[in-house]
Write an enzyme that holds these catalytic residues in place. Structure first.
Site, PDB file in Angstrom:
ATOM      1  N   ASP A  40      -3.006   0.265   7.179  1.00 42.73           N
ATOM      2  CA  ASP A  40      -2.597   1.396   6.478  1.00 42.73           C
ATOM      3  C   ASP A  40      -3.366   2.739   6.659  1.00 42.73           C
ATOM      4  OD1 ASP A  40      -0.401   0.117   5.344  1.00 42.73           O
ATOM      5  OD2 ASP A  40      -1.652  -0.807   3.647  1.00 42.73           O
ATOM      6  N   TYR A  68     -11.160  -9.322   6.513  1.00 44.09           N
ATOM      7  CA  TYR A  68     -11.277  -7.796   5.792  1.00 44.09           C
ATOM      8  C   TYR A  68     -12.377  -7.976   4.745  1.00 44.09           C
ATOM      9  CZ  TYR A  68      -6.381  -7.430   7.557  1.00 44.09           C
ATOM     10  OH  TYR A  68      -5.167  -7.315   8.174  1.00 44.09           O
ATOM     11  N   ASP A  82      -1.698  -0.262  -4.090  1.00 42.84           N
ATOM     12  CA  ASP A  82      -2.988   0.207  -3.527  1.00 42.84           C
ATOM     13  C   ASP A  82      -3.258   1.617  -4.144  1.00 42.84           C
ATOM     14  OD1 ASP A  82      -1.532   2.191  -2.111  1.00 42.84           O
ATOM     15  OD2 ASP A  82      -1.403   0.783  -0.420  1.00 42.84           O
ATOM     16  N   ARG A 174      -3.439  -6.021  -0.202  1.00 42.82           N
ATOM     17  CA  ARG A 174      -3.141  -5.372  -1.559  1.00 42.82           C
ATOM     18  C   ARG A 174      -2.356  -6.276  -2.473  1.00 42.82           C
ATOM     19  NH1 ARG A 174       1.675  -1.626   0.249  1.00 42.82           N
ATOM     20  NH2 ARG A 174       1.848  -2.106   2.498  1.00 42.82           N
TER      21      ARG A 174
END
Length: 300
Positions: A40, A68, A82, A174
């Site tokens: 993103d 992550y 998000d 998310r």
């Protein structure tokens, strides 16, 4: 510049993956570049860029695991799950015990069904879901099976929870944040996301935009590319002799007999064929029923 290989890039925030690919393409003077998994715009971290002929290898990276570092904001829900979305609900009841937080995270370790967000790059009848959602016509895709191998809370600083997660491709962090918030009863959204590993490539290997530009100016950027053979880190390797090389170049049938016994375990599916210089010649896939290999990609 007729280079082919993999370049591991550290994508900055507020840049799309496509924009990052365009920068790399220009700096390398490459004819063709593709990436192996969108980040993103607000997210940062590892973006694998396949340069020129290496774009044929993208399929081997698209479905591999990711890792992550992320930040969950408790008590605030958004329509996109998000920080870029519109706030849809809030809660002040976020002062949980550390054990309650860790227990909520542990619930999501393993394999389970996850509903993809309605704001995503997935498509419905050729149209990205985020475009449909923003036009007031959201589409919910069916749940998909995802796997979380590891998830660990690093720091709790209410209302923020910092954590690291290792997961399968296709896992939405998310959505994970929103689901953890739901499990706690206060809601939540993803505040920050950094991909630190993808397909075995880590953030330590990644080049920032500034480094890319400096290396391009000095003419040293090609030196930082990973060869196509080395990029397929975990794939079994077979060094071809002249006879096998000729067979592959002419597209002839390759059987188990062409791979010397003991040199490689052909039962694992894909194998990479390299020459004596370790340059990639082809990627083949073994079919036990016929004792033959099918061609996935060939590099003349």
């Amino acid at each position: 510049m007729n280079l082919s290989g993999i370049l591991v890039v550290d994508k900055p925030a507020n840049t799309t993956s496509a924009q990052m690919v365009a920068v790399v393409k220009k700096l390398l003077g490459a004819g063709k570049i593709g990436h192996t998994g969108t980040l993103d715009p607000f997210a940062t971290g590892v973006l694998i860029c396949c340069v020129n002929r290496a774009t044929k290898l993208a399929r081997f990276f698209l479905h591999s695991s990711k890792k992550y570092e992320a930040v969950l904001h408790l008590g605030v829900e958004t329509d996109t799950q998000d920080l870029t979305g519109t706030v849809t609900a809030t809660s002040r009841a976020v002062n949980f015990t550390e054990q309650a937080i860790r227990s909520a995270f542990e619930q999501f370790e393993g394999t389970f069904e996850q509903l993809p967000p309605v704001y995503s790059a997935l498509k419905y009848k050729g149209v990205p879901l985020h475009k449909l959602a923003r036009s007031g016509k959201p589409v919910q895709k069916p749940a998909r099976r995802v796997s979380i191998a590891t998830i660990e809370v690093l720091k709790i600083d209410f209302p923020l929870v910092h954590f690291v997660v290792g997961c399968s491709a296709g896992t939405y962090i998310r959505t994970l944040c929103a689901d953890i918030g739901t499990a706690l009863g206060c809601g939540g959204h993803l505040k920050d996301l950094r991909r630190i590993e993808s397909s075995g490539f880590t953030i330590d290997e990644a080049l920032t935009i500034q480094q890319l530009k400096e290396l391009a100016l000095s003419g040293k950027l090609p030196e930082h590319m990973i060869s196509m053979s080395n990029a397929l880190q975990k794939m079994p390797e077979h060094i071809a002799d002249k006879a096998l090389t000729a067979k592959i170049m002419y597209g002839k049938i390759v059987t188990k007999k062409d791979v010397k016994p003991g040199q490689i375990d052909v039962s694992k599916g894909f194998i990479k064929i390299v020459d004596t210089n370790k340059d990639l010649i082809a990627v083949l896939k073994y079919t036990p029923a016929s004792s033959r290999f099918s061609y996935c990609c060939v590099f003349n």
